[in-house]
Design a protein around this motif. Structure first.
Motif, short mmCIF file in Angstrom:
data_model
loop_
_atom_site.label_atom_id
_atom_site.label_comp_id
_atom_site.label_asym_id
_atom_site.label_seq_id
_atom_site.Cartn_x
_atom_site.Cartn_y
_atom_site.Cartn_z
N LEU A 195 0.87 -1.17 0.00
CA LEU A 195 0.00 0.00 0.00
C LEU A 195 0.90 1.22 0.00
CD1 LEU A 195 -2.52 1.80 0.52
CD2 LEU A 195 -2.23 1.31 2.96
N ALA A 196 0.71 2.11 -0.96
CA ALA A 196 1.55 3.31 -1.05
C ALA A 196 0.66 4.52 -1.30
CB ALA A 196 2.59 3.17 -2.16
N PHE A 197 0.96 5.60 -0.60
CA PHE A 197 0.19 6.83 -0.83
C PHE A 197 1.05 8.05 -0.51
CE2 PHE A 197 -0.72 5.65 3.60
CZ PHE A 197 -0.55 6.84 4.30
N SER A 198 0.63 9.18 -1.03
CA SER A 198 1.26 10.47 -0.71
C SER A 198 0.17 11.42 -0.24
CB SER A 198 1.97 11.04 -1.94
OG SER A 198 1.05 11.22 -3.01
N THR A 199 0.56 12.39 0.56
CA THR A 199 -0.43 13.31 1.14
C THR A 199 0.29 14.51 1.74
OG1 THR A 199 -2.34 13.40 2.64
CG2 THR A 199 -0.42 12.18 3.40
N PRO A 200 -0.39 15.64 1.90
CA PRO A 200 0.22 16.78 2.61
C PRO A 200 0.53 16.41 4.06
CG PRO A 200 -1.65 17.52 1.31
CD PRO A 200 -1.68 16.01 1.28
N LEU A 242 11.18 18.35 7.21
CA LEU A 242 10.26 19.48 7.26
C LEU A 242 9.57 19.76 5.93
CD1 LEU A 242 12.37 21.91 9.48
CD2 LEU A 242 10.43 20.47 10.15
N GLY A 243 9.55 18.76 5.05
CA GLY A 243 8.81 18.92 3.81
C GLY A 243 7.31 18.99 4.06
N ASP A 244 6.60 19.64 3.17
CA ASP A 244 5.16 19.84 3.36
C ASP A 244 4.32 18.68 2.84
OD1 ASP A 244 5.26 22.20 4.75
OD2 ASP A 244 5.16 23.46 2.96
N THR A 245 4.95 17.65 2.29
CA THR A 245 4.24 16.45 1.85
C THR A 245 5.10 15.24 2.21
OG1 THR A 245 5.24 16.63 -0.35
CG2 THR A 245 3.05 17.60 -0.07
N PHE A 246 4.51 14.05 2.13
CA PHE A 246 5.31 12.84 2.34
C PHE A 246 4.65 11.67 1.63
CE2 PHE A 246 2.93 10.26 5.45
CZ PHE A 246 2.01 11.18 5.92
N GLU A 247 5.48 10.66 1.38
CA GLU A 247 5.00 9.41 0.80
C GLU A 247 5.12 8.32 1.85
OE1 GLU A 247 7.46 8.86 -2.59
OE2 GLU A 247 6.68 10.63 -3.64
N CYS A 248 4.14 7.44 1.88
CA CYS A 248 4.10 6.36 2.87
C CYS A 248 4.01 5.02 2.14
CB CYS A 248 2.89 6.57 3.79
SG CYS A 248 2.69 5.27 5.03
N TYR A 249 4.83 4.06 2.55
CA TYR A 249 4.84 2.73 1.95
C TYR A 249 4.67 1.71 3.07
CZ TYR A 249 6.85 5.33 -1.97
OH TYR A 249 7.07 6.23 -2.98
N ALA A 250 3.69 0.80 2.90
CA ALA A 250 3.43 -0.21 3.91
C ALA A 250 3.09 -1.53 3.21
CB ALA A 250 2.27 0.22 4.80
N VAL A 251 3.18 -2.63 3.94
CA VAL A 251 2.80 -3.93 3.37
C VAL A 251 1.68 -4.53 4.21
CG1 VAL A 251 5.06 -4.40 2.40
CG2 VAL A 251 4.54 -5.15 4.72
N LYS A 252 0.85 -5.30 3.57
CA LYS A 252 -0.23 -5.99 4.29
C LYS A 252 0.36 -7.20 5.01
CE LYS A 252 -4.39 -8.76 3.56
NZ LYS A 252 -5.39 -9.24 2.57
N VAL A 253 0.08 -7.28 6.32
CA VAL A 253 0.61 -8.41 7.10
C VAL A 253 -0.50 -9.29 7.66
CG1 VAL A 253 2.76 -7.27 7.71
CG2 VAL A 253 0.73 -6.91 9.14
N ARG A 254 -1.73 -8.76 7.68
CA ARG A 254 -2.85 -9.54 8.24
C ARG A 254 -4.15 -8.87 7.85
NH1 ARG A 254 -4.94 -6.49 12.16
NH2 ARG A 254 -3.58 -5.00 13.25
N LEU A 255 -5.26 -9.56 8.19
CA LEU A 255 -6.57 -8.93 8.02
C LEU A 255 -6.77 -7.87 9.09
CD1 LEU A 255 -8.70 -12.12 7.28
CD2 LEU A 255 -7.91 -10.41 5.63
N PRO A 256 -7.65 -6.89 8.90
CA PRO A 256 -7.85 -5.84 9.91
C PRO A 256 -8.32 -6.43 11.23
CG PRO A 256 -8.91 -5.24 7.84
CD PRO A 256 -8.47 -6.66 7.70
#
Length: 617
Positions: free
Chosen positions: A518-523, A603-617
């Protein structure tokens, strides 16, 4: 859109006066004229005398049964509007279980926790958490009848004395007696409205032929204000109604709080308590006093927008309030990221928007009084995009593809050997497909989903990549794609657009294979802009950004939905946004030093996040 009902709850406690009830009744009438189903709640044991003053006897929209203990209206409550003066946390909590709360002129311990705050009367608050969404004395029901000027050319004065329906501080009697005995008594015609004054006390007025005592209130008093030359009252709605009617106002305060409010708003006050009320006759002995008072009141009218014809009223404003469930959120205003109830910390408020910070997951999220006026169609990617970035989305296509390749490099590194040819990738909010194009070039099998039909058409026809029109989680996608269908799911500057994140993250977990990315970017609210001025950062946040992220909350929040954080990449470094940063030449020594510090401390005004699925919620 399903529009529910509005419930108005006035203060009826003893010594609160009748102003809250009269205003609440007028508000319900105004809401009904605007086409909204609205009710006034009066609990058992209410003051029947006040009901008569407010003209409420026999009104069908007065609810006597407690809505907290009885079935609600068919379409539910959109908002509960409390005009209580000081609402206890216990009472507020009981109402908030039904719907979001709107506080009007709220001054109690629960003030900071209201979902929306409207201050009709100017207050003394300066702390950011105490500031209301809107302050506008001009939104009260203003009198139609107005005097031609604040200035009086006749030496004969018609004076109105009114300290509300109760006058708990007992100011009416000494004020009337002071004027009755003043040196100008022969030129004064005094009208005293004092429903709370005992009739045996009022017998004293028989000695004064120039005092007319009215033991009951006058309905629609504001339309009679223009018949007088001076109003003696305390800080409150009547004082501002009089200002609009161009009637000079002399205040006497029942206590120190009202005195501070009066002086803060610019009124002249004779002081506090019955002793001050007994001194008001001396002011009228000064021939210059009334002219000075008229000038002061004229300034107040200009300061608070009361010198022109009425514009938007409180009823007009609240008639546009619709439940958060109509904007994709949940009506209980719980955290849209983790679902925690009772997240009452409020970083900032603006007209139509309130920002909360969840005490459990740390997410800042937005509550809206009505849906944002944005549609994700062609204009969003051309005119709207160009205003933000200086070029249209398609003009920016090459840069977006290049950015996509960098992101794909990170994704492929995390996937390792699983990043082989044909790995399925879903891009949510794909727009015109630059990331899909980059993904295809890197060997993935991409597909997209976006609410903009023109964009999806471009992806299909021009790029030849599968895509569908829809809002994620889309029912058709849920039907066509089984569990664990994708190796990668991405959202580039999209995740902040969801009013409720929980079904989104749960569906992503369902669609993503275990070990998938799962990858996303956001302010980021922890960038230099958010740190330098949190209030300004939130004020400038786009009206369709429902959640405001920061890197520090990602690990714990994503773990709640079965993901393990792998990498945070802080982006959007802007040395010119540092304090005084715009004074330095781009590429110069200081500018480069600030850039280095921004990268070093994230101190950037945005970032990218990368995660992996490890289990069901």
């Amino acid at each position: 859109m399903t529009v529910g009902s509005l419930l108005v709850v006035p203060a009826l406690e003893k010594n609160r006066g009748g102003g809250h009830l009269v205003r609440s009744a007028a508000l319900v009438r105004s809401l009904r004229r605007a086409g909204r189903e609205a009710f006034l709640f009066l609990p058992e044991g209410h003051n029947w005398e006040l009901l008569g003053i407010a003209g409420l006897n026999g009104e069908s929209w007065v609810r006597l049964e407690d809505p907290r203990k009885s079935p609600g209206p068919e379409k539910g409550w959109d908002f509960i509007i409390l005009d209580k003066f000081r609402t206890s946390p216990e009472e507020a909590a009981s109402w908030s279980a039904l719907a979001p709360l709107v506080g009007i002129d709220e001054g109690g311990p629960y003030r900071r926790s209201f979902d929306f705050l409207i201050d009709i009367l100017p207050n003394l608050y300066t702390c950011r958490e105490d500031l209301p969404n809107i302050t506008a004395p001009s939104m009260i029901p203003l009198p139609v009848k107005r005097r031609p000027s604040f200035y009086n050319t006749d030496s004969h004065l018609r004076v109105l004395i009114s300290f509300g329906a109760e006058d708990a501080a007992g100011l009416s009697f000494p004020a009337a007696m002071a004027l009755g005995k003043s040196s100008r008594k022969n030129k004064l015609e005094i009208t005293l409205i004092a429903p709370g004054l005992r009739l045996n006390t009022a017998q004293a007025f028989k000695a004064f032929s120039n005092i007319v005592f009215i033991p009951k209130g006058i309905p629609e008093l504001r339309e009679h204000l223009a018949e007088y030359d001076l109003l003696v009252t305390h800080f409150g709605l009547c004082a501002f109604e009089a200002i609009h009617a161009r009637l000079p106002v002399l205040l006497v305060s029942p206590g120190s709080y009202h005195e501070k409010l009066a002086r803060n708003a610019g009124f002249f006050s004779a002081g506090t308590g019955s002793a001050a009320a007994g001194r008001i006759g001396q002011f009228l002995s000064d021939t210059n006093f009334l002219n000075a008072l008229a000038g002061r009141c004229e300034s107040i009218a200009s300061r608070f927008g009361l010198d022109t014809a009425p514009g938007q009223t409180l009823g007009d404003l609240l008639a546009g309030f619709t439940s958060p469930r109509n904007h994709g959120g949940n009506s209980a205003t719980s955290c849209p990221a983790c679902g925690a109830p009772g997240s009452r910390k409020t970083p900032a408020r603006f007209p139509g928007r309130t920002y909360r910070r969840c005490r459990r997951c740390g997410m800042i999220y937005m509550l809206r009084s009505s849906p944002p006026a944005i549609e994700y169609e062609t204009d969003y990617f051309f005119d709207f995009y160009k205003k933000q970035y200086g070029k249209t989305y398609l003009e920016d296509f090459p840069n977006l593809i290049a950015a996509g390749k960098k992101r794909l490099a990170v994704i492929k590194h995390i996937l390792g050997s699983r990043a082989g040819q044909g790995a399925r990738l879903l891009d949510i909010g794909c727009a015109y497909g630059p990331f899909l194009s980059a993904a295809r070039g890197e060997g993935f099998s991409p597909q997209g989903i976006d609410p903009a039909a023109d964009a999806v058409h471009y992806v299909r026809e021009e790029l030849g990549i599968p895509a569908q029109v829809g809002f994620f989680p889309d029912p058709s996608l849920q039907e066509s794609e089984g569990e664990e269908s994708f190796e990668v799911i991405t959202l580039w500057y999209v995740i902040e657009h969801f009013a409720d994140l929980r079904p989104v993250l749960e569906e992503i977990n369902r669609l993503l294979k275990t070990g998938g990315v799962l990858a996303f970017s956001t302010p980021s609210s922890s960038g230099i802009s958010g740190k330098k001025s949190p209030g300004t950062f939130l004020e400038n946040s786009p009206q369709d950004h429902w959640t405001v992220w920061r890197p520090g909350i990602c690990r714990k929040l994503l773990a709640r939905y079965g993901f393990k954080l792998k990498k945070i990449q802080v982006t959007g470094h802007h040395p010119e946004r540092f304090p005084l940063g715009n004074r330095f030449r781009r590429g110069g020594f200081i500018w480069n030093l600030l850039l280095h510090l921004s990268c070093l401390f994230g101190l950037g005004d945005t970032f990218e996040c990368y995660a992996v699925k490890v289990r069901l919620p």
